[in-house]
Design a protein around this motif. Sequence first.
Motif, PDB file in Angstrom:
ATOM      1  N   ALA A   1       0.841  -1.206   0.000  1.00 41.47           N
ATOM      2  CA  ALA A   1       0.000   0.000   0.000  1.00 41.47           C
ATOM      3  C   ALA A   1       0.872   1.250   0.000  1.00 41.47           C
ATOM      4  O   ALA A   1       0.591   2.225  -0.704  1.00 41.47           O
ATOM      5  CB  ALA A   1      -0.929  -0.009   1.205  1.00 41.47           C
ATOM      6  N   GLN A   2       1.941   1.175   0.785  1.00 40.73           N
ATOM      7  CA  GLN A   2       2.844   2.332   0.837  1.00 40.73           C
ATOM      8  C   GLN A   2       3.509   2.553  -0.527  1.00 40.73           C
ATOM      9  O   GLN A   2       3.648   3.685  -0.984  1.00 40.73           O
ATOM     10  CB  GLN A   2       3.907   2.104   1.910  1.00 40.73           C
ATOM     11  N   LEU A   3       3.902   1.453  -1.158  1.00 38.95           N
ATOM     12  CA  LEU A   3       4.504   1.553  -2.489  1.00 38.95           C
ATOM     13  C   LEU A   3       3.534   2.179  -3.476  1.00 38.95           C
ATOM     14  O   LEU A   3       3.899   3.019  -4.288  1.00 38.95           O
ATOM     15  CB  LEU A   3       4.903   0.156  -2.991  1.00 38.95           C
ATOM     16  N   HIS A   4       2.288   1.746  -3.362  1.00 39.01           N
ATOM     17  CA  HIS A   4       1.249   2.279  -4.252  1.00 39.01           C
ATOM     18  C   HIS A   4       1.136   3.792  -4.078  1.00 39.01           C
ATOM     19  O   HIS A   4       1.110   4.540  -5.061  1.00 39.01           O
ATOM     20  CB  HIS A   4      -0.079   1.598  -3.929  1.00 39.01           C
ATOM     21  N   ARG A   5       1.111   4.217  -2.821  1.00 37.97           N
ATOM     22  CA  ARG A   5       1.006   5.658  -2.557  1.00 37.97           C
ATOM     23  C   ARG A   5       2.256   6.393  -3.034  1.00 37.97           C
ATOM     24  O   ARG A   5       2.170   7.474  -3.612  1.00 37.97           O
ATOM     25  CB  ARG A   5       0.790   5.910  -1.060  1.00 37.97           C
ATOM     26  N   ALA A   6       3.415   5.772  -2.787  1.00 38.79           N
ATOM     27  CA  ALA A   6       4.670   6.421  -3.178  1.00 38.79           C
ATOM     28  C   ALA A   6       4.736   6.590  -4.699  1.00 38.79           C
ATOM     29  O   ALA A   6       5.147   7.632  -5.210  1.00 38.79           O
ATOM     30  CB  ALA A   6       5.857   5.606  -2.686  1.00 38.79           C
ATOM     31  N   ARG A   7       4.299   5.549  -5.406  1.00 39.54           N
ATOM     32  CA  ARG A   7       4.290   5.636  -6.871  1.00 39.54           C
ATOM     33  C   ARG A   7       3.338   6.737  -7.341  1.00 39.54           C
ATOM     34  O   ARG A   7       3.661   7.513  -8.237  1.00 39.54           O
ATOM     35  CB  ARG A   7       3.819   4.310  -7.482  1.00 39.54           C
ATOM     36  N   ALA A   8       2.180   6.785  -6.711  1.00 35.39           N
ATOM     37  CA  ALA A   8       1.191   7.807  -7.081  1.00 35.39           C
ATOM     38  C   ALA A   8       1.778   9.194  -6.867  1.00 35.39           C
ATOM     39  O   ALA A   8       1.635  10.088  -7.706  1.00 35.39           O
ATOM     40  CB  ALA A   8      -0.082   7.629  -6.265  1.00 35.39           C
ATOM     41  N   ARG A   9       2.450   9.346  -5.725  1.00 39.05           N
ATOM     42  CA  ARG A   9       3.022  10.656  -5.412  1.00 39.05           C
ATOM     43  C   ARG A   9       4.143  10.989  -6.410  1.00 39.05           C
ATOM     44  O   ARG A   9       4.268  12.113  -6.869  1.00 39.05           O
ATOM     45  CB  ARG A   9       3.559  10.631  -3.981  1.00 39.05           C
ATOM     46  N   LEU A  10       4.935   9.950  -6.736  1.00 35.90           N
ATOM     47  CA  LEU A  10       6.047  10.157  -7.676  1.00 35.90           C
ATOM     48  C   LEU A  10       5.517  10.590  -9.048  1.00 35.90           C
ATOM     49  O   LEU A  10       6.081  11.465  -9.690  1.00 35.90           O
ATOM     50  CB  LEU A  10       6.865   8.872  -7.792  1.00 35.90           C
TER      51      LEU A  10
END
Lengths: 138, 360
Positions: free
Chosen positions: B154-163
């Motif tokens: 989930a954190q990766l998903h958010r990080a990718r979205a933010r990136l």
Amino acid sequence: MDSGPALVSILQQGSTLIASIHTALDDSQLIRFQRDLIEQIGARRSRGVIIDVAALDVLDSFGLRTLRDIAEMARLRGAITVLVGIQPDVALAMVELGLGTGSIETALDLEEGLAYLGVGVTASTVNHRPEHKMSPWG
Amino acid sequence: MGAVTPPNRGAEDEGIDIPELISLVRRVVTPRVNDSATADDLVQETLARVLGAGDRVNKGMHGPYAIVTARNLISSLAKQQERQRRNQHRLADLQVAEHVDQQLLEGEKREAMATALARLSERDRQTLVAHEVNGQDTSSLGTQFGMTAGAVAAQLHRARARLRVEYLLVSEKVEPPTDRCRQVLFSLSAGDRRRQRELDTGRHLLECDMCVRISRPLLERTADDPRKDVIGIHRDADIVTARQAVREMASNVGFSRTDSTIIATAVSEIARNIVRFAEKGELSIEVVEDGRYGVQIVARDTGPGIADIDQAMVDGYSTYSGLGLGLPGARRLMDEFEVVSEVGRGTTVTMIKWRKEMHR
């Protein structure tokens, strides 16, 4: 009415005009229909008008207001208007929305509408079908 | 002849007839080698070898020796060429030389990505790099950070979205005009519907040109969702389009024909309000679920707004030649109904119709 198939057809049977709406109309198309129909009443010296709305997907406040205006204008020009073909679902939605047809007369279908206006259609010329006409929504 | 070159003198002493040898070798070489320059080289080479071996070759045998030498040279040349041909592919440089501008673009992209990465939080960056670059899997990352693998994902998903958002902002070289923009873009990038609703992203997109531009590539990722539709409302004809679209979606999730008509009627009323009062707006139709299926319609405009909502909700109140049933009528038709309006900023109507299970 500008191009493509006609959205509305206005036919004459004796002193009666039969206006059939063939598809969903947007507001400006409805207004044009209103204008055309009122003109035809004068041009053809009609005494009765039947508006078949069986193909209308929705009768909302604007649509109904336009139809009511037509009926009132027709009345002022000496013709009686009958609204026919309101689908059961559309009727239900209209009631929930809080719409009544007010002073417009209504009839189940074209046949009943003609009978209401006293247009001489004998039983022999009309097939009594148990089912009403084809539903526009299949 | 003997005076041509000094080494030949020795050869002449040994009784080698050089001109004859040359023509002999030439006869051997020429038919076997296409290229005349190569043939000359081979002749020269042969002669040099024959003369070099002069004293080791029996008298009178220089002719045959030269022929054999020439043949050997030819065949070793052929072998060499053959080997080169066979191994040519090993030398091939598959990397097409890049254009200068392309390198520049690549450089810009890398730079934008680096800047975007730098804007992420330390934790996001670490996780992202560990997973995407170093290939560490989510469960081992979870152990490292004391989280479950799911939480890491989930954190990766958010990080990718933010990136994605930061990268687009950097590469477009824009700074969001409002604080809201980043949050809106992020919720769009992450595809977080709940957050999008909280932020009222649709309304923000009507107002903020920058976000519209930036969000386009973000939205393309999540497009083609048959359970969501957005219809721009500008003209009369759009009202019909909207009510037909909502009817189709409603019947797709199992609404009865009656209820589909009811929803379409409500949409017709609300969409007309946009055309009449605001001129420009949009209607988003979405399937929602809370154990049962529903159709949610959000109608937004950036029109003049409604000064007195209570008055507008009264039957028969109309500021144009309608029946004054638009808002109150739609409220009666739908199960949930909410109007938010701000004078000078616009109006948002949110309404839901739930599917009655008895129809199925």
